[in-house]
Design a protein around this motif. Structure first.
Motif: not given
Lengths: 208, 204
Positions: B26-27, B186-189, B194-200
Motif C-alpha cells: 500500500r505504499r 488482499v482480494l480473494l475471488v 469477492v473478499q477484500e482485506r487490508v493487512l497490517k
C-alpha cells in the motif's frame, strides 16, 4: 527550495506555500503568490519551474471557468483534480510540465478534500501533504500532530509549526509564507507569515 | 535509481481451488520519501477480473484508465465481459504499442475464466506474457516474492488457506524491501463472492 504544504481539517482545507521567487543565487521577489485560487471553492498550491507553474495553473483555472460558463455548474474538486492529472499525463511524454501540485477544494456533498499531483502526474487523494525540501521536515511533523477533524486554529497552528521548522532547519530557507484556506464560505487568503527578525527587506540604497 | 523503483511496489497473484487471490502493498513513495500508505495498485476490470500494476505509479494509473476504457467499449459492443485470456492479450498489445517509449509498469492479471477456471499471468513492461499455473509476482520486491511464494505455495488450496498463504508471502517479502510495504491489500475471488482485506504489517 520551494515548499508547498497542505492539511485537511473538519470541513476545510489549508494550503500554504513559501513566497520566494528565486533564480539560481538571485531572489527576484519575496511576495510571490504560489497558491492560486482556481474558483470560488478551490485552491491550487503549485511548486516547480516558474514559467510552467504560472502557465499551467492559469491554464487549469481558465479551463475551469470555461466549463462553468458552458455548463452553468462548477466542476467538483475530484473532477478538477482528475482533469489536472490528465493534462499533466498527456503532456508527460511530449512536453512535460515541471509542476508539483496540491489541489484542495470544498464541495457541499463531499466536504473538504485535497489531492496530491506530482510533476509526472502521480495522483492520490490525501489528508496531509507537502512538496519540496521542506517536505522532509513537514511530513513527519504532520504525521505526529495531525488529527482528522482539526479546527481551523489547530490546523493553522500545525502549518505554523511546519513553517517554523523549515525556517530553522532548511539551508537557504524561504522566510515568508502565504496561507490560504478553503471551506464552505469559499477560498481565500487566510494569513501571511513574514520573518522580520534578521535581514532587512529594503534595498541598500533606500535612505533611512 | 531505476525508473521502476521510483515509487516502489509489490504485487502477487496466486491460484487456488476454483479461486484466486491477488494482493499488493500500500505504499506510495517518491524514492526514499513515503507520500501515502493507502495507495491502490490492484484494480477491478469486471467482477471476475482484476489487474495489479506495479512500477511507476503515474503509468499504472494511465494504463488502468486506458484499459477500463477499452473494456467498457468491449462490453458495449460484445454485450459481455472480457475473458481473462483476451484481456491479457489486450494488455500485451497496448504495452507493445509503446515499444520504444514504454509504460514503466509490470501488470499482474488474475481472473476466473470459462467454467470459473482461475487464470493468472504477468508480463514485462513491453508486453511479454508469462502464464503460470501457480503464482505470479512483480514489483520492487519481486525477488523476495518469488522465494516466499515458491516455498509457501501448494496447489488446490481452499480460499481461507490461500488467503493466509498469499498474505504471509506478501508481508514477509515486503519486509525485506525498503520501497514497498506499509500494509497489504488482499482480494480473494471465488465464483460466488469477492473478499477484500487490508493487512497490517510492519509499518515502515
Amino acid at each position: 527550495m520551494e515548499c508547498v504544504l497542505g492539511v485537511v481539517g473538519r470541513d476545510f482545507a489549508v494550503v500554504a506555500a513559501d513566497t520566494s521567487a528565486v533564480q539560481s543565487i538571485l531572489v527576484h521577489k519575496t511576495d510571490e503568490d504560489k497558491v492560486m485560487v482556481l474558483d470560488s471553492h478551490k485552491l491550487m498550491g503549485a511548486s516547480g519551474e516558474p514559467g510552467d507553474r504560472v502557465q499551467f495553473t492559469e491554464f487549469i483555472q481558465k479551463n475551469l471557468h470555461l466549463y462553468q460558463f458552458r455548463n452553468n455548474i462548477p466542476l467538483s474538486t475530484a473532477a478538477t483534480a482528475n482533469f489536472t492529472r490528465g493534462e499533466l499525463a498527456t503532456a508527460l511524454r511530449k512536453n512535460p510540465y515541471s509542476v508539483n501540485i496540491l489541489l484542495a477544494g470544498f464541495d457541499s456533498d463531499v466536504g473538504a478534500s485535497m489531492y496530491y499531483i506530482d510533476y509526472i502526474a502521480t495522483f492520490h487523494k490525501i489528508e496531509k501533504g507537502a512538496f519540496g525540501y521542506g517536505s522532509y521536515f513537514c511530513l513527519s511533523l504532520m504525521d505526529k500532530l495531525y488529527r482528522p477533524d482539526m479546527s481551523v486554529e489547530e490546523a493553522v497552528d500545525l502549518v505554523d509549526k511546519c513553517i517554523k521548522e523549515i525556517r530553522l532547519r532548511l539551508v537557504v530557507a524561504p522566510q515568508n509564507f502565504i496561507i490560504k484556506i478553503v471551506d464552505k464560505d469559499g477560498a481565500r487568503e487566510y494569513a501571511r507569515r513574514a520573518d522580520t527578525s534578521n535581514s532587512p527587506s529594503d534595498a541598500a540604497t533606500v535612505t533611512a | 535509481m531505476s525508473i521502476f523503483e521510483y515509487n516502489g511496489s509489490a504485487v502477487v497473484a496466486m491460484v487456488g481451488k476454483n479461486c484466486f487471490a491477488i494482493a499488493s502493498d500500500r505504499r506510495l513513495g517518491v524514492q526514499l520519501q513515503t507520500i501515502a500508505t493507502d495507495f491502490q495498485r490492484v484494480f477491478k476490470i469486471h467482477d471476475k477480473l482484476y489487474i495489479g500494476l506495479s512500477g511507476l505509479a503515474t503509468d499504472a494509473q494511465t494504463l488502468y484508465q486506458r484499459l477500463v476504457f477499452r473494456h467498457k467499449l468491449y462490453q458495449l459492443r460484445e454485450e459481455r465481459d472480457m475473458k481473462p485470456q483476451t484481456f491479457a492479450s489486450l494488455v500485451s498489445a497496448l504495452l507493445y504499442e509503446k515499444r520504444f517509449g514504454p509504460y514503466f509498469c509490470q501488470p499482474v492479471i488474475a481472473g476466473l475464466g470459462e467454467d470459473n477456471e482461475p487464470f493468472i499471468c504477468t508480463m514485462d513492461c513491453i508486453g511479454a506474457k508469462e502464464l503460470a499455473k501457480d503464482f505470479v509476482v512483480s514489483g520492487t520486491a519481486s525477488e523476495s516474492l518469488y522465494g516466499a511464494c515458491e516455498s509457501m505455495y501448494k496447489p488446490n488450496m481452499e480460499p481461507e488457506e490461500l488467503f493466509e498463504t498469499i498474505s504471509q508471502a506478501l508481508l514477509s517479502s515486503v519486509d525485506r524491501d525498503c520501497l514497498s510495504g506499509w500494509g497489504g491489500y488482499v482480494l480473494l475471488v471465488t465464483p460466488t463472492e469477492v473478499q477484500e482485506r487490508v493487512l497490517k504489517g510492519r509499518m515502515d
